[in-house]
Design an enzyme around this catalytic site. Structure first.
Site: not given
Length: 324
Positions: A41, A45, A129
């Site tokens: 993943e 960011r 999640k």
């Protein structure tokens, strides 16, 4: 459940990566795959995230590369165009979730309470999640909050490491855990890809929890089996447990009465997850005998043989109770 999420569940670990240099993306993915984790993943960011996904998707199409920290529908489009196979967001944004569903890409939004979870259920999601996992209450909180939602599964992320991942994955409603300890930014930036491979393999073996469960000895006849089992009892005090097809002397020695796989006998390799262990072996090219797999009353596989013997011993995986 979406096939991508099923594949992630067979791995059990999702490395969550913040990458500063897209040129390191492919070597990083190769290091993770070599360590037994064909999944990554890449978070949005940093400005390099999109290009990192693109490079992995082009060079390693077999890698399950997804986009994390996705906050907007524009980022969803950019991730999909780069080749992302799944989307992860830190919180529950209805607009982003609806857009992913429209685009047909699996999404696991961050959920940390029943209100988040019920929004996810309204959108038809069956996996979310759980973030931030440790800070929000850890595995005990997940067990408590998941109780009213029997058909929902979780991917905890945040504070997961080699020391506690086994505890999380022992809970049947957790399909995988996200973490970054096997591929920290310092290792990536320094190009220490061999170290990343070693840490990845260590993480995988921690998840699988392999151990020798017992050794099986082929006796061929009831009388011979009982005689051998009694010898183990007399020599070592192993208690006997007589069954239909075999006799156990203690927990570690099984004397088989009738014909059984293996010229000499078999070796049972215990594992925390027979599904993940089978997938791990198959990625190594090992063929398993699914036609003769043993299942429990609920249809879950609890034992399965490898098709090749080792020095006259058949080898089978055996589902054990999860051990941290």
């Amino acid at each position: 459940m979406h096939s991508v999420l099923e594949s992630i569940g067979k791995i059990g670990i999702v490395p969550v990566i913040k990458i500063d240099d897209a040129e390191k993306a492919v070597p990083l993915a190769q290091a993770l795959q070599a360590g037994g984790i064909p999944c990554i993943e890449i978070t949005f960011r940093t400005a390099q995230g999109e290009e990192a996904i693109r490079q992995i998707a082009r060079a390693m199409p077999e890698m399950l590369a997804g986009a994390g920290t996705v906050l907007t529908t524009d980022q969803v489009d950019r991730a999909i165009n780069a080749g992302a196979k799944f989307i992860v967001s830190p919180g529950f944004n209805p607009k982003v979730v609806a857009y992913c569903i429209k685009k047909g890409i699996p999404v696991t939004p961050g959920c940390a309470n029943p209100s988040d979870i019920e929004q996810a259920l309204e959108f038809g999601l069956d996996a979310v999640k759980f973030f931030p996992a440790e800070q929000a209450g850890g595995i005990e909180y997940i067990k408590a909050v998941s109780a009213p939602y029997p058909n929902l599964y979780f991917i905890p992320t945040g504070g997961i490491n080699a020391g506690n991942i086994g505890k999380y994955l022992s809970f049947e409603k957790i399909i995988a855990c996200g973490g970054s300890w096997m591929a920290g930014a310092n290792l990536i930036n320094a190009g220490e890809f061999e170290k990343i491979t070693a840490l990845s393999q260590e993480a995988v073996l921690k998840v699988l929890g392999f151990s020798v469960a017992h050794i099986g000895i082929n006796a061929g006849k009831d009388e011979a089996a009982m005689k051998a089992a009694q010898q183990f009892n007399a020599l070592f005090g192993f208690a006997l447990k007589d069954g239909n097809s075999s006799i156990f002397a203690g927990d570690a020695v099984e004397v088989v009465k009738t014909s059984a796989p293996g010229a000499h006998g078999h070796i049972a390799i215990g594992t925390n997850s027979i599904t993940r262990a089978a997938a791990w072996l198959e990625r190594k090219g090992i063929v398993l005998d699914y036609a003769n797999a043993k299942k429990d009353q609920n249809g879950n596989t609890i034992a399965i043989y490898l098709t090749e013997e080792i020095l006259g011993f058949a080898v089978h995986l055996l589902q054990m109770k999860n051990r941290e």
